[in-house]
Scaffold this motif. Sequence first.
Motif, PDB file in Angstrom:
ATOM      1  N   PHE A  41       7.973   7.034   7.166  1.00 25.83           N
ATOM      2  CA  PHE A  41       9.262   7.146   6.582  1.00 25.83           C
ATOM      3  C   PHE A  41      10.372   5.790   6.981  1.00 25.83           C
ATOM      4  O   PHE A  41      11.036   5.465   6.205  1.00 25.83           O
ATOM      5  CB  PHE A  41      10.079   8.353   7.105  1.00 25.83           C
ATOM      6  N   ARG A  42      10.276   5.472   8.170  1.00 27.51           N
ATOM      7  CA  ARG A  42      11.055   4.348   8.516  1.00 27.51           C
ATOM      8  C   ARG A  42      10.496   2.954   7.859  1.00 27.51           C
ATOM      9  O   ARG A  42      11.298   2.135   7.206  1.00 27.51           O
ATOM     10  CB  ARG A  42      10.939   3.882  10.288  1.00 27.51           C
ATOM     11  N   ILE A  43       9.241   2.952   7.440  1.00 33.36           N
ATOM     12  CA  ILE A  43       8.698   1.672   6.819  1.00 33.36           C
ATOM     13  C   ILE A  43       9.195   1.870   5.537  1.00 33.36           C
ATOM     14  O   ILE A  43       9.626   0.580   5.014  1.00 33.36           O
ATOM     15  CB  ILE A  43       7.134   1.521   6.861  1.00 33.36           C
ATOM     16  N   ASP A  65       0.935  -1.157  -0.078  1.00 32.27           N
ATOM     17  CA  ASP A  65      -0.012   0.136  -0.217  1.00 32.27           C
ATOM     18  C   ASP A  65       0.963   1.086  -0.052  1.00 32.27           C
ATOM     19  O   ASP A  65       0.794   2.115  -0.882  1.00 32.27           O
ATOM     20  CB  ASP A  65      -0.864   0.104   1.039  1.00 32.27           C
ATOM     21  N   LEU A  66       2.005   1.325   0.971  1.00 35.97           N
ATOM     22  CA  LEU A  66       2.659   2.482   0.958  1.00 35.97           C
ATOM     23  C   LEU A  66       3.538   2.719  -0.592  1.00 35.97           C
ATOM     24  O   LEU A  66       3.349   3.901  -0.825  1.00 35.97           O
ATOM     25  CB  LEU A  66       3.924   2.251   2.040  1.00 35.97           C
ATOM     26  N   ILE A  67       3.979   1.670  -1.009  1.00 32.67           N
ATOM     27  CA  ILE A  67       4.587   2.002  -2.281  1.00 32.67           C
ATOM     28  C   ILE A  67       3.531   2.158  -3.303  1.00 32.67           C
ATOM     29  O   ILE A  67       4.010   3.236  -4.321  1.00 32.67           O
ATOM     30  CB  ILE A  67       5.401   0.392  -2.805  1.00 32.67           C
ATOM     31  N   ARG A  68       2.516   1.567  -3.278  1.00 34.55           N
ATOM     32  CA  ARG A  68       1.463   2.110  -4.461  1.00 34.55           C
ATOM     33  C   ARG A  68       0.926   3.488  -4.241  1.00 34.55           C
ATOM     34  O   ARG A  68       0.880   4.316  -5.255  1.00 34.55           O
ATOM     35  CB  ARG A  68       0.385   1.125  -4.409  1.00 34.55           C
ATOM     36  N   TYR A  69       0.491   3.819  -2.876  1.00 34.22           N
ATOM     37  CA  TYR A  69       0.207   5.274  -2.731  1.00 34.22           C
ATOM     38  C   TYR A  69       1.303   6.264  -3.224  1.00 34.22           C
ATOM     39  O   TYR A  69       0.965   7.335  -3.785  1.00 34.22           O
ATOM     40  CB  TYR A  69      -0.167   5.403  -1.246  1.00 34.22           C
TER      41      TYR A  69
END
Length: 120
Positions: free
Chosen positions: A103-105, A76-80
């Motif tokens: 940011f850490r993730i 999700d983070l990468i896609r968003y």
Amino acid sequence: MEENILKQYRSIKKESQHIKQLMWQLSRQRANTNDKALDDTLSALQGRYSKLLKELAERQNIIEELIEGLDSTERDLIRYRYIDGLRWEAVALRIAYSPPQTFRIHKQILKKLGIRDEKR
């Protein structure tokens, strides 16, 4: 591998859509012409666009394969961020983490994927 590969995804999608439109227009032009030379030229152009579309799809597939192995929150983070182009604050809200946690993730994801962070 550079972080830039993830950033390319959005432009690949846009370029693919544009090429599909051009190919559709060429098909219409070919259907409405009786000029053999023009038809041959348009056909060659369609072939070039088709080849380019295939290359773009292959690059898009490489990126999809990269993120496929991530867990749900990471994907999700990468896609968003990279595919939808959201700002970091919006990404953090959508994945329900604070900006520093986000940011850490993100940093962990890049390390997991073997991608160098371009900020360094």
